[in-house]
Design an enzyme around this catalytic site. Structure first.
Site, PDB file in Angstrom:
ATOM      1  N   HIS A 170      46.014  35.742  38.403  1.00  0.00           N
ATOM      2  CA  HIS A 170      46.584  36.857  39.159  1.00  0.00           C
ATOM      3  C   HIS A 170      47.127  37.936  38.230  1.00  0.00           C
ATOM      4  O   HIS A 170      48.188  37.787  37.631  1.00  0.00           O
ATOM      5  CB  HIS A 170      47.703  36.318  40.084  1.00  0.00           C
ATOM      6  CG  HIS A 170      48.302  37.362  40.969  1.00  0.00           C
ATOM      7  ND1 HIS A 170      49.610  37.336  41.378  1.00  0.00           N
ATOM      8  CD2 HIS A 170      47.757  38.464  41.527  1.00  0.00           C
ATOM      9  CE1 HIS A 170      49.848  38.378  42.141  1.00  0.00           C
ATOM     10  NE2 HIS A 170      48.745  39.084  42.237  1.00  0.00           N
ATOM     11  N   SER A 210      46.337  37.737  45.627  1.00  0.00           N
ATOM     12  CA  SER A 210      47.784  37.887  45.462  1.00  0.00           C
ATOM     13  C   SER A 210      48.556  37.074  46.480  1.00  0.00           C
ATOM     14  O   SER A 210      49.773  36.963  46.373  1.00  0.00           O
ATOM     15  CB  SER A 210      48.188  39.359  45.534  1.00  0.00           C
ATOM     16  OG  SER A 210      47.522  40.012  46.557  1.00  0.00           O
ATOM     17  N   GLU A 259      49.656  35.590  36.321  1.00  0.00           N
ATOM     18  CA  GLU A 259      50.080  34.298  36.853  1.00  0.00           C
ATOM     19  C   GLU A 259      48.855  33.387  36.897  1.00  0.00           C
ATOM     20  O   GLU A 259      47.844  33.737  37.514  1.00  0.00           O
ATOM     21  CB  GLU A 259      50.661  34.452  38.269  1.00  0.00           C
ATOM     22  CG  GLU A 259      51.995  35.162  38.298  1.00  0.00           C
ATOM     23  CD  GLU A 259      52.526  35.402  39.703  1.00  0.00           C
ATOM     24  OE1 GLU A 259      53.748  35.493  39.871  1.00  0.00           O
ATOM     25  OE2 GLU A 259      51.711  35.521  40.648  1.00  0.00           O
ATOM     26  N   ASN A 264      55.486  37.729  43.697  1.00  0.00           N
ATOM     27  CA  ASN A 264      55.500  38.268  45.058  1.00  0.00           C
ATOM     28  C   ASN A 264      56.500  37.549  45.954  1.00  0.00           C
ATOM     29  O   ASN A 264      56.958  38.097  46.942  1.00  0.00           O
ATOM     30  CB  ASN A 264      54.100  38.234  45.679  1.00  0.00           C
ATOM     31  CG  ASN A 264      53.295  39.455  45.241  1.00  0.00           C
ATOM     32  OD1 ASN A 264      53.871  40.475  44.880  1.00  0.00           O
ATOM     33  ND2 ASN A 264      51.984  39.336  45.255  1.00  0.00           N
TER      34      ASN A 264
HETATM   35  P1  NAI Z   1      39.824  47.058  46.426  1.00  0.00           P
HETATM   36  O1  NAI Z   1      39.655  47.297  47.877  1.00  0.00           O
HETATM   37  O2  NAI Z   1      40.205  48.208  45.546  1.00  0.00           O
HETATM   38  O3  NAI Z   1      38.465  46.434  45.823  1.00  0.00           O
HETATM   39  C1  NAI Z   1      37.775  45.370  46.410  1.00  0.00           C
HETATM   40  C2  NAI Z   1      36.307  45.524  46.057  1.00  0.00           C
HETATM   41  O4  NAI Z   1      35.639  44.335  46.436  1.00  0.00           O
HETATM   42  C3  NAI Z   1      35.624  46.657  46.782  1.00  0.00           C
HETATM   43  O5  NAI Z   1      34.988  47.494  45.838  1.00  0.00           O
HETATM   44  C4  NAI Z   1      34.629  45.962  47.702  1.00  0.00           C
HETATM   45  O6  NAI Z   1      33.426  46.701  47.870  1.00  0.00           O
HETATM   46  C5  NAI Z   1      34.378  44.677  46.971  1.00  0.00           C
HETATM   47  N1  NAI Z   1      33.938  43.570  47.820  1.00  0.00           N
HETATM   48  C6  NAI Z   1      34.418  43.223  49.033  1.00  0.00           C
HETATM   49  N2  NAI Z   1      33.794  42.096  49.465  1.00  0.00           N
HETATM   50  C7  NAI Z   1      32.913  41.733  48.478  1.00  0.00           C
HETATM   51  C8  NAI Z   1      32.019  40.650  48.325  1.00  0.00           C
HETATM   52  N3  NAI Z   1      31.890  39.716  49.262  1.00  0.00           N
HETATM   53  N4  NAI Z   1      31.313  40.566  47.196  1.00  0.00           N
HETATM   54  C9  NAI Z   1      31.437  41.510  46.214  1.00  0.00           C
HETATM   55  N5  NAI Z   1      32.269  42.573  46.331  1.00  0.00           N
HETATM   56  C10 NAI Z   1      33.015  42.671  47.436  1.00  0.00           C
HETATM   57  O7  NAI Z   1      40.862  45.859  46.305  1.00  0.00           O
HETATM   58  P2  NAI Z   1      41.849  45.520  45.093  1.00  0.00           P
HETATM   59  O8  NAI Z   1      43.139  46.219  45.293  1.00  0.00           O
HETATM   60  O9  NAI Z   1      41.117  45.676  43.810  1.00  0.00           O
HETATM   61  O10 NAI Z   1      42.131  43.967  45.375  1.00  0.00           O
HETATM   62  C11 NAI Z   1      41.189  42.989  45.093  1.00  0.00           C
HETATM   63  C12 NAI Z   1      41.861  41.633  45.052  1.00  0.00           C
HETATM   64  O11 NAI Z   1      42.933  41.664  44.102  1.00  0.00           O
HETATM   65  C13 NAI Z   1      42.486  41.169  46.362  1.00  0.00           C
HETATM   66  O12 NAI Z   1      42.369  39.786  46.448  1.00  0.00           O
HETATM   67  C14 NAI Z   1      43.956  41.582  46.184  1.00  0.00           C
HETATM   68  O13 NAI Z   1      44.833  40.820  46.977  1.00  0.00           O
HETATM   69  C15 NAI Z   1      44.163  41.288  44.720  1.00  0.00           C
HETATM   70  N6  NAI Z   1      45.237  42.019  44.077  1.00  0.00           N
HETATM   71  C16 NAI Z   1      45.468  43.332  44.344  1.00  0.00           C
HETATM   72  C17 NAI Z   1      46.497  44.003  43.701  1.00  0.00           C
HETATM   73  C18 NAI Z   1      46.760  45.444  43.978  1.00  0.00           C
HETATM   74  O14 NAI Z   1      47.852  45.938  43.628  1.00  0.00           O
HETATM   75  N7  NAI Z   1      45.826  46.178  44.581  1.00  0.00           N
HETATM   76  C19 NAI Z   1      47.365  43.325  42.720  1.00  0.00           C
HETATM   77  C20 NAI Z   1      46.979  41.960  42.444  1.00  0.00           C
HETATM   78  C21 NAI Z   1      45.986  41.339  43.135  1.00  0.00           C
END
Ligand code: NAI
Length: 522
Positions: free
Chosen positions: A153, A132, A165, A203
């Site tokens: 995105h 993001s 996006e 954003n």
């Molecule tokens: P989250 O913390 O819920 O999930 C991330 C997951 O990735 C975790 O289950 C973790 O164990 C896993 N992980 C971490 N490092 C890893 C690796 N090297 N290999 C495989 N798995 C790995 O995070 P979330 O909220 O799902 O965000 C994920 C991505 O999406 C980030 O880049 C965030 O910026 C982006 N994003 C988040 C939004 C939100 O509202 N939470 C909205 C849009 C984008």
């Protein structure tokens, strides 16, 4: 949207293409669900112990629940869940045609992952990131084929929010971006193109929604509950900025603001709020920690917004000017049985509004009521905020000039109440609440278009579909007139003396030429 000609040149990835999703958290799980429902076999990988299995189970339960509500065929729900396979090593993503990573938001970790991935998948496979805030250009650095790295995105929750996006870095192959765009469309999403700049479209363009509210709070202009109520009931936003920040998480919201601010070399337009930083330092993150701008919990009643007590209705009102504010309020007053007459030529000029006895109830123009009163050499001046629709709004913010008499204030409040509008009193701040927020949102959107980050049509579309705004910021500015929005910003810039309120060159251009922002094409 297909305002970019590239979209017509590429086909979506066929359903036979296997999709890899890395990271099975909030976003990865949602993306896996979307891809599986669209007919792809999905391989889900997460380094966290049991995370991918838990996500698959949860997706299965969600789809069963959707089927029970009749939103999905039971067989389709079962088939989509069946199409998701949990894998336990990156190497298991071999032969996938698209991999979407949704792992932790950390440039070094994401880069390392993409480098490992590059040797696993074929040279044709697309490597998409759900980041993001990180630069897509930076993510591709060091890869053998950076042209296949692209931002995809999604917005949270991915299965429900339509916007995607599609973000191109400097090295991204346009055909790769177009394929992802077409694929997102085939998945039932509404994609827009963006270039890799801080905050991409949404954003970045949403920053003023939070920033102006925080400025108002910082100036003790009104409480969070009052600002939220005004933004909902007058502005037509689904949620007010403080309740939304409490939902998103103050820490997350501050991190996004900080990352845009740092990536723009501390552009004052994005300066984070010290007040918000203090709350984050205290651990007051919002709903998830039980306290943010509000205190959360079953036993806690939300604080009420300021709502002025009932005042007597006016006997007679004179209309000054004939714009939307006057037309709509006059119609509402007339419907309530109150006589509204046009002001005579001997009436002092002073913008658009209503005159009730000695009281001038004026539409805001970015100046304080006190400054407007001083220019008119009158004290009994009350300034009203902007509404999405003056004909239907249920609340308006209003501020009296310094020295405005209690009688004059009561007359202004009684007039608005007679029109069926609740009044929230705010301190006499420049631009009030909705007006300054909408002016700054339009300015930011205009700047994003001016800098070639997106098109005029796509920025409005993105803000409606990504963050549910009731109207695209450019369409809103066009409805008000670019010249009026520019005047509001010039007043704010003069009032605060800060570069934060500087005019986007595109807004200045449209204001000067009388052209519509929404029609802008290069
Ligand atoms: P989250 O913390 O819920 O999930 C991330 C997951 O990735 C975790 O289950 C973790 O164990 C896993 N992980 C971490 N490092 C890893 C690796 N090297 N290999 C495989 N798995 C790995 O995070 P979330 O909220 O799902 O965000 C994920 C991505 O999406 C980030 O880049 C965030 O910026 C982006 N994003 C988040 C939004 C939100 O509202 N939470 C909205 C849009 C984008």
């Amino acid at each position: 949207m297909d305002s970019d000609p590239r979209v017509n040149q590429s086909l979506p990835l066929p359903c036979a293409t296997d999709v890899g999703v890395i990271g099975a958290g909030a976003m990865g799980a949602g993306i896996a669900q979307v891809a599986a429902l669209a007919g792809h076999r999905v391989r889900l990988f997460d380094t966290g112990m049991g995370r991918a299995d838990a996500a698959r189970t949860k997706i299965g339960e969600t789809l069963v629940a959707l089927a029970a509500k009749g939103r999905l065929e039971p067989t389709a729900a079962a088939a989509a869940t069946e199409r998701i396979t949990v894998v336990h090593a990156l190497g298991d993503l071999v032969n996938t045609g698209l991999v979407v990573e949704a792992i932790v938001e950390d440039l070094a970790i994401k880069r390392a992952l993409l480098r490992e991935l590059e040797v696993v998948v074929g040279t044709e496979a697309i490597l998409a990131s759900n980041t993001s805030s990180l630069s897509i250009t930076s993510l591709g650095v060091g890869l053998k084929h950076p042209g296949r790295v692209v931002g995809m995105h999604f917005f949270n929750p991915a299965p429900l929010m339509p916007l995607v996006e599609v973000v191109s870095g400097l090295a991204t192959d346009p055909v790769v971006a177009a394929t992802v765009h077409a694929t997102a469309t085939a998945w039932g999403k509404a994609p827009v193109y963006a270039t890799s700049t801080p905050g991409f479209i949404v954003n970045r363009c949403a920053r003023p929604f939070y920033a102006e509210a925080l400025r108002l709070l910082g100036e003790c202009a009104a409480t969070p509950a009052t600002i939220d109520a005004v933004m909902r009931e007058a502005g037509g936003f689904r949620m007010g900025p403080f309740e939304l920040m409490d939902l998103i998480g103050l820490d997350v919201n501050l991190a996004v603001t900080r990352s845009v601010w740092e990536a723009t070399f501390h552009d004052p337009r994005y300066t984070p709020s010290m007040l918000q930083q203090e709350l984050v330092a205290a651990g007051f993150f919002g709903r998830k920690s039980g306290r943010g701008y509000y205190i959360h919990g079953d036993a806690v009643a939300p604080p009420p917004p300021d709502t002025q007590p009932p005042q007597p209705p006016p006997v007679r009102v004179q209309a000054v000017g004939g714009g939307e504010f006057v037309r709509a309020l006059s119609a509402r007053l007339a419907a309530a049985g109150i006589a509204v007459a046009a002001a005579g030529d001997d009436e002092p000029a002073g913008g658009e509004g209503l005159r009730v006895g000695q009281t001038l109830l004026l539409q805001g123009d970015g100046r304080t009521a006190t400054a407007i009163g001083a220019a008119l050499d009158r004290r009994d001046v009350v300034v009203c905020d902007l509404a999405l629709d003056y004909a239907t709004c249920t609340r308006l913010a209003a501020a009296p000039a310094d020295g405005c008499s209690d009688t004059a204030w009561s007359a202004a409040v009684g007039t608005l109440q007679a029109a069926g509008i609740a009044v929230s009193r705010v301190d006499d701040v420049a631009g009030l609440v909705v007006l300054r927020t909408v002016a700054m949102l339009a300015n930011e959107a205009a700047d994003a278009v001016n800098q070639g980050i997106t098109s005029a049509a796509d920025v409005d579309f993105a803000m409606r579909k990504g963050v549910n705004y009731p109207r695209g910021p450019l369409a809103w500015a066009d409805a008000l007139g670019a010249a009026r929005v520019a005047a509001v910003l010039r007043h704010l810039a003069a009032h605060y003396g800060e570069a934060r309120y500087r005019l986007s060159p595109l807004l200045a251009r449209c204001a000067a030429s009388g052209t519509r922002l929404g029609d802008f094409r290069r």
